[in-house]
Design a protein around this motif. Structure first.
Motif, PDB file in Angstrom:
ATOM      1  N   ALA A 173     -27.220 -12.376 -18.190  1.00 53.73           N
ATOM      2  CA  ALA A 173     -27.065 -13.681 -17.551  1.00 53.73           C
ATOM      3  C   ALA A 173     -27.905 -14.876 -18.207  1.00 53.73           C
ATOM      4  O   ALA A 173     -27.369 -15.808 -18.598  1.00 53.73           O
ATOM      5  N   PHE A 174     -29.178 -14.462 -18.485  1.00 55.04           N
ATOM      6  CA  PHE A 174     -29.992 -15.204 -19.169  1.00 55.04           C
ATOM      7  C   PHE A 174     -29.341 -15.698 -20.585  1.00 55.04           C
ATOM      8  O   PHE A 174     -29.616 -16.911 -20.856  1.00 55.04           O
ATOM      9  N   SER A 175     -29.139 -14.349 -21.239  1.00 56.62           N
ATOM     10  CA  SER A 175     -28.697 -15.032 -22.695  1.00 56.62           C
ATOM     11  C   SER A 175     -27.584 -15.732 -22.708  1.00 56.62           C
ATOM     12  O   SER A 175     -27.168 -16.540 -23.441  1.00 56.62           O
ATOM     13  N   SER A 176     -26.424 -15.291 -21.750  1.00 58.74           N
ATOM     14  CA  SER A 176     -25.416 -16.235 -21.760  1.00 58.74           C
ATOM     15  C   SER A 176     -25.659 -17.605 -21.343  1.00 58.74           C
ATOM     16  O   SER A 176     -25.387 -18.690 -21.926  1.00 58.74           O
ATOM     17  N   ASP A 177     -26.765 -17.833 -20.465  1.00 62.05           N
ATOM     18  CA  ASP A 177     -27.275 -19.447 -20.147  1.00 62.05           C
ATOM     19  C   ASP A 177     -27.525 -19.955 -21.374  1.00 62.05           C
ATOM     20  O   ASP A 177     -27.634 -21.216 -21.609  1.00 62.05           O
ATOM     21  N   LEU A 178     -28.437 -19.100 -21.915  1.00 60.95           N
ATOM     22  CA  LEU A 178     -29.108 -19.603 -23.324  1.00 60.95           C
ATOM     23  C   LEU A 178     -27.886 -20.280 -24.440  1.00 60.95           C
ATOM     24  O   LEU A 178     -28.150 -21.293 -24.794  1.00 60.95           O
ATOM     25  N   LEU A 179     -27.028 -19.438 -24.104  1.00 54.22           N
ATOM     26  CA  LEU A 179     -25.726 -19.981 -25.143  1.00 54.22           C
ATOM     27  C   LEU A 179     -25.056 -21.276 -24.609  1.00 54.22           C
ATOM     28  O   LEU A 179     -24.788 -22.168 -25.247  1.00 54.22           O
TER      29      LEU A 179
END
Lengths: 238, 246
Positions: free
Chosen positions: A5-11
């Motif tokens: 979820a965090f890395s998708s938020d980063l994107l």
């Protein structure tokens, strides 16, 4: 799961102005001081020859605590607006991912962005001082670190509160006004008792027990974030 | 003209359920609180009004007014930013200039309401301190009207930025960050008149209220600068928006 979820938020926060904010805010603070010191350098040199660093930090103190609170407001709102702006909470929560990890990822990202700003501020302050020819030998490294990071830690409860509210409510104008009001009132509230969270960002640097305020900020921030997470779990998403 | 009136009423309708009016009394209410707490121990007579105005106005005009202007400018574009609203709005038989003008007018009206409430707050504070009969209404009116005018260039600028950046909060972030240095900028009589974020404070706190830095400039030259920057920002916003690909 939270990691993904965090890395998708980063994107998702690319080109949304969030990194720009995180970079420009500390640079802006230093640019203001560059103006201040640039215009009256001779005066400072004459008046405060032995305490140039202290002068710099003193001038920055109030602006740092203000910017940290405003930063919490704006980062929360921009971050929540990624989903609000495209009405995509539905899509996000339809994925096989728990709501608590969605919330935790958002909170972690906002904390990371703020921390990134603080690192920039610390490095920037050192570079600023050295390029203005402040003596390296008298550099108060601990004070610089304290000014850069402790107001942020003291402001954790507000970051958690504002982020929870921004995620819960669609209407961001109210929340930004609340954040701005908190910030401005915090400038006038230093005579209020020190247990008031409004004072923690400033007192975490100014008082003689900085760790106490920073710890209080972290603990309260975690508690508020937990409450926000519980509310988010139960929220009806339309 | 009937087209413009309809544009206005549609803008008004879009705002009517957004509870935007909740933002209007925030700053006057806090200013009233500050005004009620001002102490007049060592002053009397006609010195009391400038002190009251500078206490209430520094907070209101220096911080809240520029930030609120940005919030309102972002707010009137809120519906359009979400789910293709610009396309829907501009596919109607309306001129793009008219759209900008209607939105700007709405901002100006809301700001005027804020200013009227602020004037009322100054009056109430003077009643609390017991010098309401001596309140110089002319000076108060020109302070309130002047800072309203001082907000308009910023409103035009922020409206342009809000149409440019299809996000609600991003233009606000820029606006808030540029409001912060106001306290420093106002000291410089060379830069401050041209700094749109300082103009509301400069046009409100004048004469006896504050008389250092750019606050000491004559009101005429200040108003010319305000008018000039309004024309520049409005035409820039109009040119940009008229050519923007939606």
């Amino acid at each position: 799961m939270m990691g993904r979820a965090f890395s998708s938020d980063l994107l998702k926060i690319r080109r949304k102005g969030l990194w720009l904010l995180a970079i420009v805010a500390p640079l802006g603070l230093l640019a203001m001081q560059a103006l201040n010191f640039g215009l009256r350098y001779d005066y400072f040199l004459e008046q405060y020859e032995d305490e140039l660093w202290e002068q710099l930090l003193q001038y920055m103190t109030y602006f740092v605590s203000m910017s940290v609170l405003l930063g919490c407001t704006l980062v929360s709102s921009l971050l929540a607006n990624v989903e609000h702006g495209t009405s995509s909470w539905k899509q996000l929560l339809a994925l096989p991912i728990s709501r608590s990890s969605v919330f935790a990822a958002k909170f972690a990202l906002s904390a990371l962005l703020m921390a990134f700003s603080c690192v920039l501020l610390a490095i920037g302050t050192v570079v600023f001082g050295l390029s203005f020819g402040f003596p390296l030998s008298s550099m108060p490294l601990w004070d610089i670190v304290r000014l850069s990071f402790f107001p942020y830690l003291g402001a954790m409860p507000f970051l958690a509160f504002l982020l929870s509210m921004c995620i819960m409510m669609r209407n961001q104008a109210m929340l930004i006004t609340i954040g701005v009001t908190i910030t401005i009132v915090s400038l006038f509230s230093t005579s209020a008792p020190e247990w008031l969270p409004l004072n923690w960002p400033l007192f975490a640097y100014l008082s003689d027990k900085p760790f106490w305020f920073a710890a209080a900020g972290i603990v309260t921030g975690a508690a508020v974030a937990l409450m926000g997470m519980i509310r988010f779990e139960r929220k009806d998403v339309a | 003209m009937p087209g413009f009136r309809r544009l206005l009423s549609s803008e008004w309708m879009k705002l009517s359920k957004s509870r935007v009016w909740l933002l209007v009394p925030v700053s006057p209410a806090i200013a009233l609180l500050i005004g009620a707490l001002v102490s007049f121990d060592s002053v009397s007579g006609s010195d009391r009004y400038p002190i009251l105005l500078s206490a209430m106005g520094q907070f209101h005009a220096m911080f809240f007014l520029p930030i609120l202007t940005g919030i309102l400018a972002a707010f009137v574009c809120r519906y359009e930013h979400g789910s293709g609203g610009w396309k829907q709005l501009l596919s109607l038989p309306v001129s793009r200039t008219g759209v900008i003008a209607a939105k700007l007018l709405i901002i100006a009206v809301l700001l005027a309401a804020v200013q009227l409430l602020f004037a009322a707050a100054v009056y109430v504070a003077s009643v609390i301190h017991g010098f309401a009969p001596e309140l110089p209404w002319g000076a108060l009116a020109s302070a309130v009207a002047g800072s309203w005018l001082g907000c308009l260039p910023l409103a035009a600028l922020q409206l342009g930025v809000s149409t440019l950046w299809s996000s609600f909060a991003a233009p606000l972030a820029v606006n808030v960050m540029l409001t912060l240095p106001n306290m420093l900028v106002a000291n410089s009589e060379k830069i401050a008149p041209y700094y749109p974020w300082a103009q509301p404070a400069l046009t409100m706190l004048r004469g006896d209220a504050l008389d250092f830095g750019a606050f000491a400039l004559p009101i005429e030259s200040l108003l010319i600068t305000v008018l000039g920057s309004f024309v520049i920002f409005l035409s820039a916003s109009l040119v940009y928006f008229n050519r923007k690909e939606i």
